[in-house]
Design a protein around this motif. Structure first.
Motif, PDB file in Angstrom:
ATOM      1  N   ARG A 195       0.816  -1.213   0.000  1.00 47.90           N
ATOM      2  CA  ARG A 195       0.000   0.000   0.000  1.00 47.90           C
ATOM      3  C   ARG A 195       0.857   1.275   0.000  1.00 47.90           C
ATOM      4  O   ARG A 195       0.343   2.377  -0.194  1.00 47.90           O
ATOM      5  N   LEU A 196       2.166   1.143   0.228  1.00 47.92           N
ATOM      6  CA  LEU A 196       3.047   2.309   0.173  1.00 47.92           C
ATOM      7  C   LEU A 196       3.107   2.843  -1.253  1.00 47.92           C
ATOM      8  O   LEU A 196       2.895   2.091  -2.209  1.00 47.92           O
ATOM      9  N   PRO A 197       3.424   4.129  -1.423  1.00 48.09           N
ATOM     10  CA  PRO A 197       3.613   4.643  -2.784  1.00 48.09           C
ATOM     11  C   PRO A 197       4.706   3.841  -3.486  1.00 48.09           C
ATOM     12  O   PRO A 197       5.661   3.378  -2.851  1.00 48.09           O
ATOM     13  N   GLU A 198       4.570   3.688  -4.787  1.00 45.59           N
ATOM     14  CA  GLU A 198       5.549   2.903  -5.533  1.00 45.59           C
ATOM     15  C   GLU A 198       6.934   3.530  -5.517  1.00 45.59           C
ATOM     16  O   GLU A 198       7.925   2.849  -5.676  1.00 45.59           O
ATOM     17  N   SER A 199       7.008   4.831  -5.341  1.00 43.75           N
ATOM     18  CA  SER A 199       8.310   5.484  -5.220  1.00 43.75           C
ATOM     19  C   SER A 199       8.139   6.797  -4.463  1.00 43.75           C
ATOM     20  O   SER A 199       7.058   7.357  -4.410  1.00 43.75           O
ATOM     21  N   SER A 200       9.219   7.240  -3.889  1.00 38.84           N
ATOM     22  CA  SER A 200       9.269   8.534  -3.227  1.00 38.84           C
ATOM     23  C   SER A 200      10.528   9.223  -3.708  1.00 38.84           C
ATOM     24  O   SER A 200      11.567   8.577  -3.850  1.00 38.84           O
ATOM     25  N   PRO A 201      10.474  10.518  -3.968  1.00 36.91           N
ATOM     26  CA  PRO A 201      11.667  11.211  -4.460  1.00 36.91           C
ATOM     27  C   PRO A 201      12.860  10.991  -3.524  1.00 36.91           C
ATOM     28  O   PRO A 201      12.766  11.230  -2.331  1.00 36.91           O
ATOM     29  N   GLY A 202      13.939  10.491  -4.089  1.00 33.45           N
ATOM     30  CA  GLY A 202      15.167  10.322  -3.329  1.00 33.45           C
ATOM     31  C   GLY A 202      15.311   9.005  -2.597  1.00 33.45           C
ATOM     32  O   GLY A 202      16.378   8.710  -2.089  1.00 33.45           O
ATOM     33  N   PHE A 203      14.265   8.181  -2.522  1.00 33.17           N
ATOM     34  CA  PHE A 203      14.344   6.928  -1.772  1.00 33.17           C
ATOM     35  C   PHE A 203      13.674   5.788  -2.522  1.00 33.17           C
ATOM     36  O   PHE A 203      12.703   5.983  -3.247  1.00 33.17           O
ATOM     37  N   ARG A 204      14.199   4.619  -2.302  1.00 28.34           N
ATOM     38  CA  ARG A 204      13.571   3.380  -2.764  1.00 28.34           C
ATOM     39  C   ARG A 204      13.339   2.531  -1.526  1.00 28.34           C
ATOM     40  O   ARG A 204      14.070   2.623  -0.545  1.00 28.34           O
ATOM     41  N   PHE A 205      12.328   1.683  -1.573  1.00 24.45           N
ATOM     42  CA  PHE A 205      11.982   0.844  -0.439  1.00 24.45           C
ATOM     43  C   PHE A 205      12.045  -0.624  -0.820  1.00 24.45           C
ATOM     44  O   PHE A 205      11.758  -0.996  -1.949  1.00 24.45           O
ATOM     45  N   GLU A 206      12.378  -1.445   0.153  1.00 26.08           N
ATOM     46  CA  GLU A 206      12.265  -2.891   0.060  1.00 26.08           C
ATOM     47  C   GLU A 206      11.755  -3.377   1.411  1.00 26.08           C
ATOM     48  O   GLU A 206      11.840  -2.659   2.409  1.00 26.08           O
ATOM     49  N   LEU A 207      11.231  -4.568   1.426  1.00 25.82           N
ATOM     50  CA  LEU A 207      10.741  -5.163   2.666  1.00 25.82           C
ATOM     51  C   LEU A 207      11.555  -6.418   2.924  1.00 25.82           C
ATOM     52  O   LEU A 207      11.604  -7.322   2.086  1.00 25.82           O
ATOM     53  N   ASP A 256      11.997  -9.335   5.693  1.00 27.12           N
ATOM     54  CA  ASP A 256      11.470  -9.987   6.893  1.00 27.12           C
ATOM     55  C   ASP A 256      10.584  -9.045   7.710  1.00 27.12           C
ATOM     56  O   ASP A 256      10.662  -8.989   8.929  1.00 27.12           O
ATOM     57  N   GLY A 257       9.751  -8.280   7.009  1.00 34.56           N
ATOM     58  CA  GLY A 257       8.826  -7.376   7.681  1.00 34.56           C
ATOM     59  C   GLY A 257       9.418  -6.034   8.064  1.00 34.56           C
ATOM     60  O   GLY A 257       8.720  -5.177   8.593  1.00 34.56           O
ATOM     61  N   GLU A 258      10.695  -5.809   7.801  1.00 38.83           N
ATOM     62  CA  GLU A 258      11.339  -4.540   8.129  1.00 38.83           C
ATOM     63  C   GLU A 258      11.482  -3.705   6.863  1.00 38.83           C
ATOM     64  O   GLU A 258      11.975  -4.190   5.838  1.00 38.83           O
ATOM     65  N   LEU A 259      11.028  -2.459   6.923  1.00 40.95           N
ATOM     66  CA  LEU A 259      11.157  -1.568   5.781  1.00 40.95           C
ATOM     67  C   LEU A 259      12.608  -1.133   5.658  1.00 40.95           C
ATOM     68  O   LEU A 259      13.198  -0.614   6.603  1.00 40.95           O
ATOM     69  N   VAL A 260      13.185  -1.347   4.488  1.00 42.06           N
ATOM     70  CA  VAL A 260      14.562  -0.958   4.201  1.00 42.06           C
ATOM     71  C   VAL A 260      14.501   0.193   3.208  1.00 42.06           C
ATOM     72  O   VAL A 260      13.836   0.084   2.177  1.00 42.06           O
ATOM     73  N   THR A 261      15.154   1.287   3.533  1.00 41.16           N
ATOM     74  CA  THR A 261      15.196   2.428   2.621  1.00 41.16           C
ATOM     75  C   THR A 261      16.590   2.556   2.044  1.00 41.16           C
ATOM     76  O   THR A 261      17.582   2.260   2.713  1.00 41.16           O
ATOM     77  N   MET A 262      16.634   2.979   0.806  1.00 41.21           N
ATOM     78  CA  MET A 262      17.907   3.191   0.120  1.00 41.21           C
ATOM     79  C   MET A 262      17.823   4.505  -0.620  1.00 41.21           C
ATOM     80  O   MET A 262      16.766   4.855  -1.142  1.00 41.21           O
ATOM     81  N   ASN A 263      18.916   5.220  -0.678  1.00 43.11           N
ATOM     82  CA  ASN A 263      18.963   6.427  -1.491  1.00 43.11           C
ATOM     83  C   ASN A 263      18.831   6.043  -2.953  1.00 43.11           C
ATOM     84  O   ASN A 263      19.196   4.941  -3.352  1.00 43.11           O
ATOM     85  N   ASP A 264      18.326   6.960  -3.758  1.00 38.82           N
ATOM     86  CA  ASP A 264      18.316   6.722  -5.194  1.00 38.82           C
ATOM     87  C   ASP A 264      19.750   6.469  -5.647  1.00 38.82           C
ATOM     88  O   ASP A 264      20.696   7.062  -5.111  1.00 38.82           O
ATOM     89  N   PRO A 265      19.916   5.604  -6.639  1.00 38.52           N
ATOM     90  CA  PRO A 265      21.274   5.295  -7.112  1.00 38.52           C
ATOM     91  C   PRO A 265      21.939   6.492  -7.782  1.00 38.52           C
ATOM     92  O   PRO A 265      21.269   7.397  -8.280  1.00 38.52           O
ATOM     93  N   LEU A 266      23.257   6.441  -7.806  1.00 35.52           N
ATOM     94  CA  LEU A 266      24.050   7.476  -8.473  1.00 35.52           C
ATOM     95  C   LEU A 266      23.985   7.280  -9.990  1.00 35.52           C
ATOM     96  O   LEU A 266      23.671   6.184 -10.468  1.00 35.52           O
ATOM     97  N   PRO A 267      24.299   8.307 -10.761  1.00 31.88           N
ATOM     98  CA  PRO A 267      24.254   8.180 -12.225  1.00 31.88           C
ATOM     99  C   PRO A 267      25.099   7.015 -12.767  1.00 31.88           C
ATOM    100  O   PRO A 267      24.678   6.334 -13.694  1.00 31.88           O
ATOM    101  N   ARG A 268      26.279   6.778 -12.204  1.00 34.32           N
ATOM    102  CA  ARG A 268      27.127   5.673 -12.705  1.00 34.32           C
ATOM    103  C   ARG A 268      26.381   4.347 -12.596  1.00 34.32           C
ATOM    104  O   ARG A 268      26.401   3.527 -13.512  1.00 34.32           O
ATOM    105  N   HIS A 269      25.734   4.110 -11.480  1.00 32.55           N
ATOM    106  CA  HIS A 269      24.954   2.892 -11.273  1.00 32.55           C
ATOM    107  C   HIS A 269      23.875   2.773 -12.348  1.00 32.55           C
ATOM    108  O   HIS A 269      23.709   1.738 -12.982  1.00 32.55           O
ATOM    109  N   GLN A 270      23.143   3.854 -12.563  1.00 32.14           N
ATOM    110  CA  GLN A 270      22.055   3.836 -13.530  1.00 32.14           C
ATOM    111  C   GLN A 270      22.560   3.634 -14.954  1.00 32.14           C
ATOM    112  O   GLN A 270      21.907   2.977 -15.765  1.00 32.14           O
ATOM    113  N   MET A 271      23.725   4.180 -15.286  1.00 31.54           N
ATOM    114  CA  MET A 271      24.301   3.981 -16.615  1.00 31.54           C
ATOM    115  C   MET A 271      24.608   2.505 -16.853  1.00 31.54           C
ATOM    116  O   MET A 271      24.355   1.979 -17.944  1.00 31.54           O
TER     117      MET A 271
END
Length: 185
Positions: free
Chosen positions: A20-32, A34-49
């Motif tokens: 039910r969480l938003p699919e994305s939030s500016p600047g953060f990505r989420f994963e679940l 074992d029931g714990e919400l894990v947040t990660m910063n958006d990847p750097l350009p090198r990663h995305q390339m």
């Protein structure tokens, strides 16, 4: 909530609450995990390339023939009870029965690709790798942009590639991508 790069207060979520969480939030990505919400910063350009170059190569290969399956960028992926991860890329074999494209989460792909980021490389290589294989991934590629290299992991075996290596898989007949194609342009 916890994060891969820093310790924050832990928030527990069920699978249903997570979805039910938003699919994305500016600047953060989420994963679940074992029931714990894990947040990660958006990847750097090198990663995305690197993700884009890998995705383009896999997508191009898959489009060359009707029986080469489907390639998707990061999607919510069901890897176990109250665990939903978001690998960078996945390939699904053509003979797989898959849910409608409007649903989430999806099952784990036959091939899962994680591109290392400085803040998440240990999480990808330890926690996520094991979860993908346990959920049925037939192969996982852990690609490191800097220094350039890759680990190709299958149940019961692993291959390490340096910068001069070529990404190949018995799952992808005819696919070959020199790692040098992933260098900065």
């Amino acid at each position: 909530m916890s994060t891969v790069t820093a310790s924050l207060p832990i928030a527990r979520f069920t699978r249903e609450e997570y979805l039910r969480l938003p699919e994305s939030s500016p600047g953060f990505r989420f994963e679940l995990l074992d029931g714990e919400l894990v947040t990660m910063n958006d990847p750097l350009p090198r990663h995305q390339m690197v993700v884009m170059a890998l995705g383009a190569a896999l997508f191009g290969w898959a489009r060359e023939a009707a029986d080469r399956g489907q390639v998707l960028l990061s999607i919510d992926t069901d890897v176990g009870r109250d665990t939903i991860l978001g690998p960078d890329l996945q390939w699904f074999a053509a003979d797989r029965e898959l849910p409608p494209t409007s649903e989430r989460p999806w099952p784990v792909g036959d091939l899962v690709v994680e591109v290392a980021s400085p803040s998440t490389s240990r999480y990808d290589a330890r926690t996520k790798l094991a979860r993908y294989l346990a959920a049925g991934a037939r192969e996982v590629w852990l690609v490191a942009p800097d220094p350039l290299g890759a680990r190709l992991v299958r149940p019961g075996g692993e291959t390490a590639l340096d910068a001069d290596g070529v990404l190949r898989s018995p799952l992808l007949p005819g696919f070959a991508l020199p790692l040098t194609a992933l260098r900065d342009r």
